[in-house]
Design a protein around this motif. Structure first.
Motif, PDB file in Angstrom:
ATOM      1  N   ILE A 264       0.869  -1.176   0.000  1.00 47.37           N
ATOM      2  CA  ILE A 264       0.000   0.000   0.000  1.00 47.37           C
ATOM      3  C   ILE A 264       0.903   1.222   0.000  1.00 47.37           C
ATOM      4  CG2 ILE A 264      -1.841   1.213   1.213  1.00 47.37           C
ATOM      5  CD1 ILE A 264      -2.618  -1.449   2.461  1.00 47.37           C
ATOM      6  N   ILE A 265       1.004   1.866  -1.147  1.00 47.22           N
ATOM      7  CA  ILE A 265       1.912   2.999  -1.337  1.00 47.22           C
ATOM      8  C   ILE A 265       1.079   4.252  -1.514  1.00 47.22           C
ATOM      9  CG2 ILE A 265       3.767   3.951  -2.749  1.00 47.22           C
ATOM     10  CD1 ILE A 265       4.401   1.085  -3.621  1.00 47.22           C
ATOM     11  N   LEU A 266       1.282   5.197  -0.646  1.00 43.80           N
ATOM     12  CA  LEU A 266       0.543   6.454  -0.710  1.00 43.80           C
ATOM     13  C   LEU A 266       1.075   7.292  -1.851  1.00 43.80           C
ATOM     14  CD1 LEU A 266      -1.620   8.217   0.596  1.00 43.80           C
ATOM     15  CD2 LEU A 266       0.158   9.222   2.016  1.00 43.80           C
ATOM     16  N   ASP A 267       0.185   7.669  -2.757  1.00 46.02           N
ATOM     17  CA  ASP A 267       0.575   8.432  -3.938  1.00 46.02           C
ATOM     18  C   ASP A 267       0.468   9.913  -3.626  1.00 46.02           C
ATOM     19  OD1 ASP A 267       1.219   9.349  -6.389  1.00 46.02           O
ATOM     20  OD2 ASP A 267      -0.436   8.432  -7.475  1.00 46.02           O
ATOM     21  N   ILE A 268       1.607  10.569  -3.391  1.00 44.87           N
ATOM     22  CA  ILE A 268       1.593  11.992  -3.047  1.00 44.87           C
ATOM     23  C   ILE A 268       1.318  12.856  -4.259  1.00 44.87           C
ATOM     24  CG2 ILE A 268       3.188  11.686  -1.133  1.00 44.87           C
ATOM     25  CD1 ILE A 268       5.436  12.593  -2.916  1.00 44.87           C
ATOM     26  N   LYS A 679      -5.118   7.220 -10.493  1.00 41.93           N
ATOM     27  CA  LYS A 679      -5.042   5.771 -10.391  1.00 41.93           C
ATOM     28  C   LYS A 679      -3.972   5.375  -9.394  1.00 41.93           C
ATOM     29  CE  LYS A 679      -4.389   1.570 -13.145  1.00 41.93           C
ATOM     30  NZ  LYS A 679      -4.098   1.026 -14.486  1.00 41.93           N
ATOM     31  N   GLU A 680      -4.318   4.488  -8.498  1.00 46.19           N
ATOM     32  CA  GLU A 680      -3.386   4.020  -7.481  1.00 46.19           C
ATOM     33  C   GLU A 680      -2.749   2.705  -7.911  1.00 46.19           C
ATOM     34  OE1 GLU A 680      -5.440   3.712  -3.842  1.00 46.19           O
ATOM     35  OE2 GLU A 680      -5.787   5.870  -3.611  1.00 46.19           O
ATOM     36  N   PHE A 681      -1.592   2.454  -7.353  1.00 42.29           N
ATOM     37  CA  PHE A 681      -0.881   1.218  -7.651  1.00 42.29           C
ATOM     38  C   PHE A 681      -1.607   0.043  -7.002  1.00 42.29           C
ATOM     39  CE2 PHE A 681       2.424  -1.907  -6.434  1.00 42.29           C
ATOM     40  CZ  PHE A 681       2.831  -2.263  -7.707  1.00 42.29           C
ATOM     41  N   ASP A 682      -1.960  -0.952  -7.806  1.00 41.65           N
ATOM     42  CA  ASP A 682      -2.746  -2.066  -7.269  1.00 41.65           C
ATOM     43  C   ASP A 682      -2.309  -3.408  -7.849  1.00 41.65           C
ATOM     44  OD1 ASP A 682      -3.540  -1.662  -9.838  1.00 41.65           O
ATOM     45  OD2 ASP A 682      -5.679  -1.756  -9.462  1.00 41.65           O
TER      46      ASP A 682
END
Length: 777
Positions: A264-268, A679-682
């Protein structure tokens, strides 16, 4: 005549009645006809043409697309969407993390959704939804489509739908899903109760298959990754009793068929998330702003004085308290620093940037300035003034400068301030050596023979000198013919030479008339070391050489000259810090860092000319450089974080980082494809059997003071953590070979039908149930 006319009219009417008059069709029939026309058009186009006409990807899926059309009925607008895959071939699985919710719930691959369009969020109730679904079913039947169709019901948060699918001549599948938002019965929190729910729902003896669990066990870590999401997938099983379900619930996740791990990487960079990134890049951008403001005053004291003309700066920029400044200076000057290798771990292209080495005194000053008072010009001015005072104290007290190795040469590839500090450190060292020789010369002379002490001058007393002179001449006369006298005289001269203050040795054969002692040469200074600017003005520098010249440069340095050298040094030192990080053998990061050093050297080169002005274009270039630095820093921090966590699973570490690197690279401006920044990394990675222990260690067992309900646990615990979400699919298949309508079924004589299916997704407070039933109409 009249009769003939009437017969002709009747014949004409009968002839007209043979045609379908759509002008008399109801609005409902027209609505069905529009749905049918749209479905026929989509069926004729096929997936490939639909993609060419603008179909878009759905959510995080890589293969599910959708196209839509707007319809109107009874002053209401509806949106009908068709979800499809580009390739229809391939085995259909029971669970995939990238699937749409309806695909997971009902096991379909392509489907229709029709729903009302409303800005106020009004949804359909059950009667309205049933009426709308019947219209779609009629249209689908008219065009011989086998697509399942769904209509949302109630609140969208419940994910409630009803649907229908025409499977051929006589078979029809109906769908229904809903969610229990609160007060979930304790029995339904366990697999045993869910199995009994499935059996009681259809009043049949079933052979269900349990094939999927999701175990989200999040854990916060310090760098790069905010947590991990672990999905454990269990293999299909044939269950005949609720006791077997209880045994499955008590089993360990290590017995699952597959593990999938998602960091779970927070996308700043996501504009929708209000997250302030704090790192080298963010502080360097503030330093660039400070350099831009440094042109507004001529001296650094102007930024901190009460009568400063830069009143706007004084009111907007905060200054650190004296205790903070004292703490920084203590770290720089007074804390013990071992022998340093200034060039340890630096990149091969680091010296192309004209700054100071990362471990040097000035580089550490720059790095501390980044975090002092939000890196504004006033805070920098205060720290620099105190910094120069400490440097002057080191000279006056003959104390060595910390973090400045003493060498015979000056590093001309570094910034000018670092060269000045190197020169001053060399001068301090020579001063200390001269002081040491002075104190050696004044040591106790107890080791000198008595007769030698009599011949040596101790006080400027003329009478005593004459006595010594007479005694010396008499002794020479007594020992004139013996070799012993010569040896004693030589010993006297040697001893006298050694204890003469400031003496560098005997100068030739000259002697003093009054004492008959040999002439001594004084100590002199060696040729001074020169920096690049002093090489150009050698004569003036030699004439003015000393502590005043070097310290005068530091004390009278213009603000913009200081900030220009600080920017170059801060970028270089920050990049060297990232370059020293340990992230394993990642070729992507090594090449990215090498490329970044060349970019920095090119964009920082104008600062070396010392010809900047306040309206220069360099400031915009430096701000873009900060953005590039932010990307490189983010990838480096992530690489270090993953490397520390997966040091025992190097394959998994490389796979996860490569996935994210390919996902993040287009966001760095390296791709011509349009990027969706929301879009978040998934992308999940499958965990191998030998890597499971390393992954399980990421989930630290909960402490005694952490609240978790062991009594209501869903089972399948991992290091004391229960799944935060669980998905289960119960199915029952029937063989249609012996069915009454088997010969008329286009599905073929050798295929089974999934007659009953129940999909369950939920937690202890949120349980969703989706049912799918096949019947013969």
């Amino acid at each position: 005549m009249m009769n003939c006319s009437s017969e002709e009219d009747e014949a004409e009417v009968n002839e007209l009645e043979r045609f379908d008059d759509f002008t008399l069709a109801s609005s409902w029939e027209r609505f069905i006809s529009e749905i049918e026309a749209v479905c026929r058009r989509w069926m004729a186009d096929g997936p490939r043409n639909l993609l060419e006409k603008g179909a878009v990807l759905v959510g995080t899926s890589n293969e599910l697309y959708k196209t839509n059309c707007e319809l109107k009925y009874d002053k209401k607008s509806y949106c009908m969407e068709y979800y499809f895959k580009e390739k229809r071939k391939g085995k259909v699985t029971n669970w995939d993390s990238t699937w749409h919710h309806l695909q997971l719930a009902f096991g379909v691959t392509e489907f229709l959704i029709i729903a009302p369009q409303s800005a106020s969020g009004v949804v359909l109730n059950s009667p309205e939804a049933s009426k709308l679904l019947s219209a779609v079913a009629i249209a689908m039947s008219n065009c011989c489509s086998l697509w399942p169709a769904f209509v949302p019901v109630h609140d969208p948060s419940r994910k409630a739908h009803i649907g229908i699918q025409n499977m051929g001549t006589v078979f029809t599948r109906r769908f229904e899903s809903d969610c229990i938002k609160s007060q979930v019965p304790v029995k339904l929190m366990h697999l045993e109760g869910l199995y009994e729910l499935f059996v009681s729902k259809f009043n049949l003896v079933l052979v269900p298959r349990v094939n999927c669990f999701k175990d989200y066990n999040g854990m916060m870590i310090a760098l790069g990754v905010n947590g991990f999401e672990l999905v454990t997938i269990w293999s299909d099983r044939t269950i005949e009793s609720s006791l077997e379900m209880a045994e499955i619930e008590n089993s360990s996740p290590h017995e699952a068929k597959m593990w999938h791990l998602l960091p779970i990487i927070l996308d700043i960079s996501n504009e929708g998330q209000k997250v302030k990134a704090v790192g080298f890049a963010s502080q360097l951008s503030l330093l660039v702003v400070a350099m831009e403001m440094s042109f507004e005053a001529q001296f650094l004291e102007d930024f901190v004085s009460v009568d400063s003309r830069a009143e706007k700066l004084r009111s907007s920029a905060s200054i650190p308290p004296p205790t903070v400044v004292a703490r920084v200076l203590k770290e720089l000057f007074h804390e013990g620093v071992d022998a340093l290798d200034l060039f340890k771990g630096e990149n091969k292209s680091s010296r192309a940037i004209k700054g100071a080495p990362a471990e040097s005194l000035f580089a550490q000053f720059c790095l501390n300035s980044l975090w002092l008072g939000n890196c504004n010009i006033r805070a920098i001015a205060i720290l620099w003034i105190e910094f120069v005072r400490e440097v002057r104290w080191c000279w006056e007290e003959s104390q060595p400068l910390p973090r400045i190795p003493i060498n015979d040469t000056i590093d001309l590839s570094s910034c000018l301030i670092h060269q000045k500090l190197q020169m001053l450190a060399m001068c301090i060292e020579k001063k200390r050596e001269a002081n040491a020789e002075f104190f050696d010369a004044t040591e106790d002379k107890d080791g000198v023979p008595n007769y030698m002490e009599e011949d040596l001058p101790s006080k400027p007393d003329s009478t005593r000198n004459m006595d010594k002179k007479t005694h010396r001449r008499k002794r020479r006369d007594d020992l004139n013919d013996t070799q012993e006298a010569v040896n004693d005289l030589n010993a006297l001269d040697v001893a006298s030479d050694r204890i003469r203050r400031g003496s560098a040795g005997v100068a030739g054969s000259m002697t003093l008339l009054s004492s008959c002692q040999k002439m001594h040469a004084p100590f002199t200074q060696d040729a001074p070391p020169m920096t690049e600017d002093i090489h150009d003005e050698r004569l003036n520098a030699v004439a003015a050489f000393g502590d005043s010249f070097i310290l005068h440069y530091l004390e009278t340095l213009r603000p913009h000259q200081l900030l220009e050298q600080m920017v170059c040094t801060a970028f270089r030192a920050s990049a060297d810090t990232l370059n020293q990080a340990s992230f394993g053998d990642l070729n992507q990061m090594k090449s990215k860092l090498d490329q970044f050093y060349l970019t920095m050297a090119s964009m920082l080169r104008p600062l070396q000319a010392n010809q900047l002005s306040q309206d220069s274009d360099i400031f915009e270039d430096l701000k873009r450089l900060c953005v590039i630095f932010e990307h490189v820093e983010r990838l480096t921090v992530l690489a270090v974080s993953l490397y520390r966590k997966f040091i025992l699973a190097p394959r998994l570490f490389n796979a996860i980082f490569s996935d994210y690197y390919n996902f993040y690279l287009p966001r760095m401006g390296k791709s011509e494809v349009e990027v969706d920044f929301h879009k978040e990394f998934d992308q999940r990675q499958q965990v191998w059997i030998d890597e499971r222990n390393a992954v399980a260690d990421l989930f630290v067992p909960p402490t005694s003071n952490q609240s978790w309900r062991k009594v209501l646990s869903m089972g399948n615990l991992l290091n004391g953590h229960e799944p935060v979400l669980r998905e289960i699919i119960f199915t029952m298949c029937d063989d249609i070979n012996d069915h009454h309508y088997a010969t008329h079924n286009p599905l073929g004589p050798q295929q089974d039908i999934e007659t009953y299916r129940m999909y369950i997704e939920g937690t202890s407070n949120d349980l969703g149930v989706s049912l799918s039933i096949v019947s013969c109409d």
